[in-house]
Enzyme design. Structure first.
Site, PDB file in Angstrom:
ATOM      1  N   GLU A   1      -4.049  76.210 -30.396  1.00  0.00           N
ATOM      2  CA  GLU A   1      -4.416  75.018 -29.651  1.00  0.00           C
ATOM      3  C   GLU A   1      -5.368  75.281 -28.491  1.00  0.00           C
ATOM      4  O   GLU A   1      -6.157  74.418 -28.132  1.00  0.00           O
ATOM      5  CB  GLU A   1      -3.151  74.334 -29.127  1.00  0.00           C
ATOM      6  CG  GLU A   1      -2.227  73.801 -30.203  1.00  0.00           C
ATOM      7  CD  GLU A   1      -2.872  72.705 -31.033  1.00  0.00           C
ATOM      8  OE1 GLU A   1      -3.439  71.765 -30.441  1.00  0.00           O
ATOM      9  OE2 GLU A   1      -2.846  72.809 -32.270  1.00  0.00           O
TER      10      GLU A   1
ATOM     11  N   SER B   1      57.485  41.711 -24.973  1.00  0.00           N
ATOM     12  CA  SER B   1      58.567  42.329 -24.213  1.00  0.00           C
ATOM     13  C   SER B   1      58.224  43.710 -23.679  1.00  0.00           C
ATOM     14  O   SER B   1      58.978  44.251 -22.871  1.00  0.00           O
ATOM     15  CB  SER B   1      59.820  42.427 -25.082  1.00  0.00           C
ATOM     16  OG  SER B   1      60.328  41.142 -25.337  1.00  0.00           O
TER      17      SER B   1
END
Length: 876
Positions: free
Chosen positions: A113, A484
């Site tokens: 690159e 309950s």
């Protein structure tokens, strides 16, 4: 006379010049005009250039943000054993500092690159010239050859965020690159590039690409593999070795040549590396650990809520959770079994997934492969097709065709509603015997939470039947009536107000306007101890206890425990006519189990940033150190004990303790200590009293089915809401609490007698057996200010804890309410508030009892005990 006049008068003089004509004057004028226009043009171009430059510079983003640039990075979630549980990311990237990136990888990318990276100032002029010449003479009609440096690429991607090929963008790119070179080091620029570049297949950065293409970490790549990664930036799609292996191989070899040309590797090494085949290793995409989706999704939701989506999904967070993965898998499996057992016992088979025509004993595989499985089908199930005859089924497992008979019991089950026909596509579970069990996705849902009672660390969380079918988390998001299972908090409030477990309240009919609550069995026991009332979930006693305490006190306890956020001050709420979640109920029960400290449930232990710094830790408990004195020397039994005496022969009085802090005893050692900064719900004595009563709920009360086969100290409570819409079981050991809920997403009855003890209790039982299997046996700690005493409740011989000012087994009149000697009214209790329609029809379940009886033998004639919850949420 002047010299000019003399020359003009002597034309024969050789020094004399010819007179200048009009043509020469016009030339000079033209030249002056051209020069003037040129100067103006140059000035105009200069002004225009400067203006354009100033405008471009003014529009440039700041490069200062790159000084501390941190690319979006995967956040990882770990289970308690440090196994990776899930990953959160918009971009799959693993950040690696420049020093940790191998030189071979750096050099491969630089050779390809930007081989002059370490020598140019952001823009490579020679590369631009070469590219320009190539574009003019050799690339007719094709995209211009690029000459961008790595610095320019970073500027384009990180700052400009644009791929539009224009002169303006290229100028900005070059200007930014030169500014970046002045602000950042070369290594920092390269670090940003190698971690930020997209390399195809969903991989950002070289580390993620190494795993994606070669299933290796960066430091294990060889030169050829590094060259393969460096080949990708030019075109991540065209050079993807999975998609285009030959093109990728050619490009890799070009990169190896470039590496040799730049002296990174020798020419011989390059030729050797070219002979290496390019064989990418498909890395299995990581998914959540099996059955951890509910837990992971809740952690993800909390992270986004706390940090925002960007940081949670791209901040590289390391999230360490409390998940006990083996327990999570077991809890999921056992909930599935419980829901399937309920579904099978309460409904018939609902038919095939679909039907295929013209199915023969051979060649059915292609037709079956085209059928998509339902979203809620479990991993261990398979799609099968019923073969001719209706008793055999064919399925495909790991690409292999298999056939086997359907279990005879399943054939009978299906035959009642939808007999099997050839061509029916059904869900089956292969058995070890080679046969197939018929399966269907239950319509009923459920949820489970298991947590540590001391810390609130959630060990397992199951939010429903299938996360893939519905991501609605019933453990954390579904608000349901606890029935309950709410009652222990009414009784805890009573314990805090000094009422003992042996105190008796009247179990007789009571009415408030149009509300006529009843017990589950529609009978009445008369004066009943709180122990018996909680053990057998007596509604009428609970109502009278709540009325005596005042609903504000009960509501304050429930809110402080975290069971509810708010609560109406009406008596039906004392029987569970409120809404809560499974996670909240687990935390509230943990507060009872741990001795009274309020528990905040946590799924996350700590969070670290990408640098390893802890940015969050679960609050409440702090680990420190304290000095522990050495053990006292043994006392010699033969040595006399000397008691100091006063001159008058009486024992000497001990002087008062000094207010000066005590000095450490010589020989003391530093030991770990835990500081609990959490608020207190109730005293340790009161919570132990509730725990002792809840132990008897499982031993001899409504929760007996939940305790079958467990030989550890456990305590718990059943819960069932109106018309059996919700079935709960909440219970705990000294160190673990588990809550199970079963019900339909759209509330509807679970069926007759489908109470918490029968439906949720057996699931709780199996999960707790797994949770306790590898833990030491622990007993519930009895506080120092509690006296254990056995007494006769009038129905059983019970053992309870009593405080110092309480008489074991005694019951005292509490302003006339304790023994039911005075009738309760709405005015006395503050329960004259308007009852909603859903609560006003609670008493339509049967005839009222005639009232309390004075005959002890008649009171003892109790119906056969029910294995289920007899409270039914106080909705009778």
């Amino acid at each position: 006379m002047t010299r000019r006049s003399i020359r003009s008068r002597n034309p024969q003089d050789p020094r004399a010049s010819m007179p200048r004509g009009p043509r020469f004057r016009r030339f000079r004028q033209s030249l002056a005009i051209v020069a003037g226009v040129g100067l103006v043009g140059i000035a105009g171009v200069g002004v225009l250039g400067w203006t354009t430059y100033a405008k471009l510079v003014a529009d440039l983003p700041s490069v200062d943000s790159l000084r501390a640039y941190q690319p979006p990075t995967v956040s990882r979630i770990y289970a308690s054993d440090e196994r990776l549980m899930a990953q959160l990311a918009n971009e799959r990237r693993i950040f690696v500092p420049i020093d940790a990136i191998p030189d071979k990888v750096k050099r491969a990318f630089l050779s390809t690159e930007d081989h002059n990276f370490y020598t140019h100032g952001g823009v490579d002029v020679m590369a631009i010239a070469r590219a320009g010449m190539t574009d003019v003479f050799a690339r007719h009609g094709r995209r211009p050859l690029g000459a961008s440096t790595i610095t320019q690429q970073v500027a384009k991607v990180m700052l400009l965020n644009s791929n539009v090929l224009t002169i303006d963008r290229k100028i900005k790119e070059a200007l930014l690159a030169m500014k970046m070179e002045q602000v950042l080091s070369k290594d920092k620029i390269l670090e940003i590039y190698l971690n930020g570049i997209y390399l195809g297949n969903g991989a950002f950065g070289v580390a993620a690409a190494a795993q994606t293409y070669f299933n290796k970490p960066l430091d294990q790549l060889d030169d050829a593999e590094a060259a393969s990664l460096a080949a990708l930036p030019k075109s991540p799609t065209n050079y993807n070795p999975f998609l285009h292996p030959q093109t990728a191989l050619m490009r890799r070899n070009i990169v190896l040549d470039l590496m040799a040309d730049n002296g990174v590797i020798s020419r011989e090494q390059a030729e050797q590396d070219k002979k290496e085949p390019l064989v990418p290793q498909q890395k299995q995409r990581f998914g959540p650990l099996p059955d951890s989706e509910w837990f992971g999704a809740e952690v993800r939701r909390q992270l986004i809520s706390q940090y925002g989506e960007d940081k949670a999904l791209q901040g590289g967070l390391e999230v360490h959770t409390s998940l006990d993965q083996p327990l999570q898998v077991s809890a999921t499996k056992l909930l599935h079994e419980g829901l399937m057992n309920y579904d099978r016992s309460r409904s018939g088979w609902r038919g095939p997934v679909r039907h295929l025509d013209e199915i023969d004993a051979e060649g059915w595989e292609d037709s079956l492969n085209r059928v998509s499985p339902p979203a809620g089908m479990l991993r261990e199930w398979r799609l099968g097709v019923v073969l001719p005859g209706g008793s055999k089924v064919g399925w495909i497992e790991e690409g292999v065709s298999k056939t086997g008979p359907v279990l005879a019991t399943d054939l009978s089950w299906a035959r009642r509603m939808h007999p099997l026909r050839a061509g029916d596509v059904i869900m089956i579970e292969p058995q070890e015997s080679g046969s197939a069990a018929l399966r269907q996705i239950p319509q009923v849902e459920g949820a489970v939470v298991t947590m540590d009672v001391r810390t609130g660390r959630v060990l397992a969380l199951v939010g429903g039947w299938s996360f893939h079918e519905s991501q609605f988390n019933r453990a954390t998001q579904a608000l349901r009536q606890p029935g309950s299972s709410f009652k222990p908090f009414v009784y805890l409030t009573a314990m805090e107000q000094g009422i003992s477990p042996s105190e008796k309240f009247d179990d007789s009919p009571v009415s408030y306007g149009d509300w006529h609550p009843k017990n589950y069995e529609h009978d009445n026991w008369g004066p009943t101890t709180l122990h018996d009332a909680l053990r057998e979930s007596r509604n009428l006693v609970t109502i009278r206890v709540a009325a005596h305490l005042g609903m504000k006190a009960v509501a304050d306890t429930a809110i402080k425990a975290g069971l509810v956020d708010q609560m109406p001050h009406v008596l039906p709420a004392a029987l569970g006519a409120v809404e809560t979640t499974v996670l909240k109920e687990a935390a509230a029960y943990a507060s009872i189990a741990n001795g009274g400290h309020v528990v905040t449930p946590t799924l996350v232990d700590d969070i670290q940033d990408r640098l390893g710094n802890i940015v969050w830790r679960a609050p409440g408990l702090t680990l420190g150190t304290t000095l522990q004195a050495p053990p006292a020397p043994p006392v010699d039994p033969a040595s006399p004990t000397i008691t100091p005496t006063a001159p008058d022969g009486q024992p000497a009085t001990v002087p008062p303790t000094s207010t000066v802090p005590a000095q450490p005893v010589p020989g003391s050692v530093s030991v770990p200590s835990l500081t609990d900064t959490r608020p207190v719900l109730a005293s340790e004595a009161s919570t132990y009293q509730i725990t002792a009563m809840l132990q008897d709920v499982i031993a001899r009360g409504t929760g007996r089915m939940a305790g079958v086969g467990i030989d550890r100290p456990i305590a718990g409570k059943t819960g069932t809401s109106q018309d059996f819409h919700d079935a709960w079981f909440a219970g705990f050991s000294p160190d673990i609490v588990t809550v199970v809920w079963v019900g339909f997403d759209t509330p509807q009855t679970l069926g007759k007698n489908a109470d918490g003890g029968r439906i949720a209790g057996p699931i709780w039982n199996k999960i707790m057996k797994v949770a306790l299997a590898d833990r030491p046996r622990l007993d519930f700690r009895v506080p120092a200010d509690i006296t254990l005493a056995s007494y006769n409740t009038g129905r059983i011989a019970a053992t309870d804890g009593f405080k110092a000012d309480q008489v074991p087994g005694a019951s005292v009149a509490l302003h006339g309410f304790g023994a039911g000697t005075e009738a309760l009214t709405a005015a006395d209790t503050g329960a004259d508030a308007v009852i909603s329609d859903s609560e006003s029809d609670m008493g339509d379940a049967g005839p009222q009892s005639a009232g309390p009886t004075s005959n002890p033998k008649a009171q003892a004639q109790k119906p056969a005990p029910s294995d289920g919850d007899i409270g039914v949420g106080g909705l009778y």
